[in-house]
Design an enzyme around this catalytic site. Structure first.
Site, PDB file in Angstrom:
ATOM      1  N   LYS A 204       0.920  -1.181  -0.070  1.00  0.00           N
ATOM      2  CA  LYS A 204       0.163   0.050  -0.088  1.00  0.00           C
ATOM      3  C   LYS A 204       0.644   1.263  -0.069  1.00  0.00           C
ATOM      4  O   LYS A 204       2.038   1.231   0.170  1.00  0.00           O
ATOM      5  CB  LYS A 204      -0.950  -0.047   1.133  1.00  0.00           C
ATOM      6  CG  LYS A 204      -2.196  -0.941   0.900  1.00  0.00           C
ATOM      7  CD  LYS A 204      -3.180  -0.896   1.768  1.00  0.00           C
ATOM      8  CE  LYS A 204      -4.356  -1.969   1.124  1.00  0.00           C
ATOM      9  NZ  LYS A 204      -5.192  -2.231   2.274  1.00  0.00           N
ATOM     10  N   ARG A 244      -3.141  -9.848   5.057  1.00  0.00           N
ATOM     11  CA  ARG A 244      -3.562 -10.171   3.688  1.00  0.00           C
ATOM     12  C   ARG A 244      -2.646  -9.671   2.461  1.00  0.00           C
ATOM     13  O   ARG A 244      -2.322  -8.346   2.568  1.00  0.00           O
ATOM     14  CB  ARG A 244      -5.037  -9.437   3.313  1.00  0.00           C
ATOM     15  CG  ARG A 244      -5.494  -9.521   1.959  1.00  0.00           C
ATOM     16  CD  ARG A 244      -6.715  -8.428   2.102  1.00  0.00           C
ATOM     17  NE  ARG A 244      -7.457  -8.347   0.516  1.00  0.00           N
ATOM     18  CZ  ARG A 244      -6.953  -7.766  -0.232  1.00  0.00           C
ATOM     19  NH1 ARG A 244      -5.848  -6.879  -0.402  1.00  0.00           N
ATOM     20  NH2 ARG A 244      -7.473  -7.834  -1.624  1.00  0.00           N
TER      21      ARG A 244
HETATM   22  N1  PMM Z   1      -7.450  -3.791   0.789  1.00  0.00           N
HETATM   23  C1  PMM Z   1      -7.877  -3.925  -0.568  1.00  0.00           C
HETATM   24  C2  PMM Z   1      -8.758  -4.850  -0.904  1.00  0.00           C
HETATM   25  N2  PMM Z   1      -9.218  -5.880  -0.167  1.00  0.00           N
HETATM   26  N3  PMM Z   1      -9.727  -6.036   2.179  1.00  0.00           N
HETATM   27  C3  PMM Z   1      -9.773  -6.092   3.373  1.00  0.00           C
HETATM   28  N4  PMM Z   1     -10.343  -6.673   4.351  1.00  0.00           N
HETATM   29  N5  PMM Z   1      -8.676  -5.262   4.004  1.00  0.00           N
HETATM   30  C4  PMM Z   1      -8.144  -4.335   3.119  1.00  0.00           C
HETATM   31  O1  PMM Z   1      -7.355  -3.436   3.385  1.00  0.00           O
HETATM   32  C5  PMM Z   1      -8.266  -4.394   1.708  1.00  0.00           C
HETATM   33  C6  PMM Z   1      -9.108  -5.570   1.310  1.00  0.00           C
HETATM   34  C7  PMM Z   1      -6.816  -2.912  -1.355  1.00  0.00           C
HETATM   35  O2  PMM Z   1      -5.919  -3.910  -1.961  1.00  0.00           O
HETATM   36  P1  PMM Z   1      -5.731  -4.669  -3.261  1.00  0.00           P
HETATM   37  O3  PMM Z   1      -6.264  -3.759  -4.492  1.00  0.00           O
HETATM   38  O4  PMM Z   1      -4.247  -4.747  -3.529  1.00  0.00           O
HETATM   39  O5  PMM Z   1      -6.290  -5.885  -3.096  1.00  0.00           O
END
Ligand code: PMM
Length: 265
Positions: A204, A244
């Protein structure tokens, strides 16, 4: 938790796993690298992103969920839509991860309550197109904890069993780099809400900000995996339930090291 974004435009890995076969293979690779569950999403939530149609989201997500679940993988579906959650659960998803914590779709809580799956309640203040303007806090840790508590109460009132709730501070969602760092520094205050904690820092912006030299541009998202693993170790040490991440191997090692240090304490 390994991430498979079946999107053309996610900031971190957009376009790489857009085809079903490639996405399923990538999920299996992440399991081989140590992921315990795979989070499948079909809508980019990067700041400024506009929304994808429900039919397109279903087309992207459901075959990948089915493919991974049929291989015995524990799958979570990353969606803000009740219909996508419902169809993903029917295709084998074991967990629903809603970055809006049930706020984006008025049917979400009912659908998850009926499905009986765990539900990730992330701290959220609005859709991607406007979230940067909502990054205004007096005390970010106290406000995120309070707003998460309110969402927990609301989803329980909507029928989701308290023991099925996982909470997430929503790093980067209506937060600037300093907010994200404060939250990571105070995960104990979120743990005090009494539910398992998911931390999703992978690649991020705040990590780009930390890694950028004085006046220099941040490294691109895919060069932030070592920094991500550092957050994984810190999160594991602070008692997170899961992290994650897009690149699993380094995080699996980081979590193992954190556990070994705890075992020696
Ligand atoms: N961030 C993204 C997508 N899904 N889900 C949860 N639970 N928490 C998060 O911070 C989160 C998420 C965005 O990141 P990406 O586009 O790299 O998947």
């Amino acid at each position: 938790m390994g991430v498979v974004n079946v999107t053309p435009d996610s900031f971190s890995d957009g376009g790489r796993w857009f085809d079903t076969t490639a996405a399923v293979k990538h999920g299996l690779d992440l399991v081989a690298q140590g992921a315990d569950l795979i989070d499948v999403g079909g809508e980019s939530t990067r700041p400024g992103a506009s929304r994808v149609d429900a039919s397109e989201e279903l087309r992207r997500v459901v075959p990948v969920v089915r493919g991974l679940a049929s291989e015995g993988v524990t799958v979570s579906v990353d969606t803000m839509r009740a219909r996508v959650a419902e169809e993903a659960v029917a295709a084998g998803a074991a967990l629903v991860n809603d970055v809006s914590g049930g706020l984006a779709d008025p049917d979400m809580v009912r659908v998850v309550a009926a499905a009986g799956t765990p539900f990730v309640v992330m701290h959220w203040r609005g859709f991607s197109e406007s979230m940067n303007s909502r990054a205004v806090y007096g005390d970010v840790v106290a406000e995120v904890a309070r707003e998460l508590r309110e969402r927990m109460d609301a989803v329980v009132a909507g029928g989701i069993a308290p023991e099925r709730i996982v909470i997430d501070p929503g790093l980067g969602f209506a937060k600037d780099a300093a907010h994200d760092l404060s939250l990571v520094a105070h995960l104990d205050e979120l743990r005090a809400l009494g539910r398992p904690l998911l931390v999703a820092a992978s690649r991020k912006r705040f990590l780009g900000h930390v890694l950028a030299g004085e006046g220099a541009a941040p490294p691109p998202a895919r060069e932030r995996d070592a920094a991500t693993a550092a957050i994984s170790a810190l999160s594991a040490h602070a008692g997170a339930w899961a992290v994650r991440v897009h690149e699993v191997r380094a995080t699996a090692d980081a979590v193992r090291v954190a556990r070994a240090v705890e075992g020696a304490a």
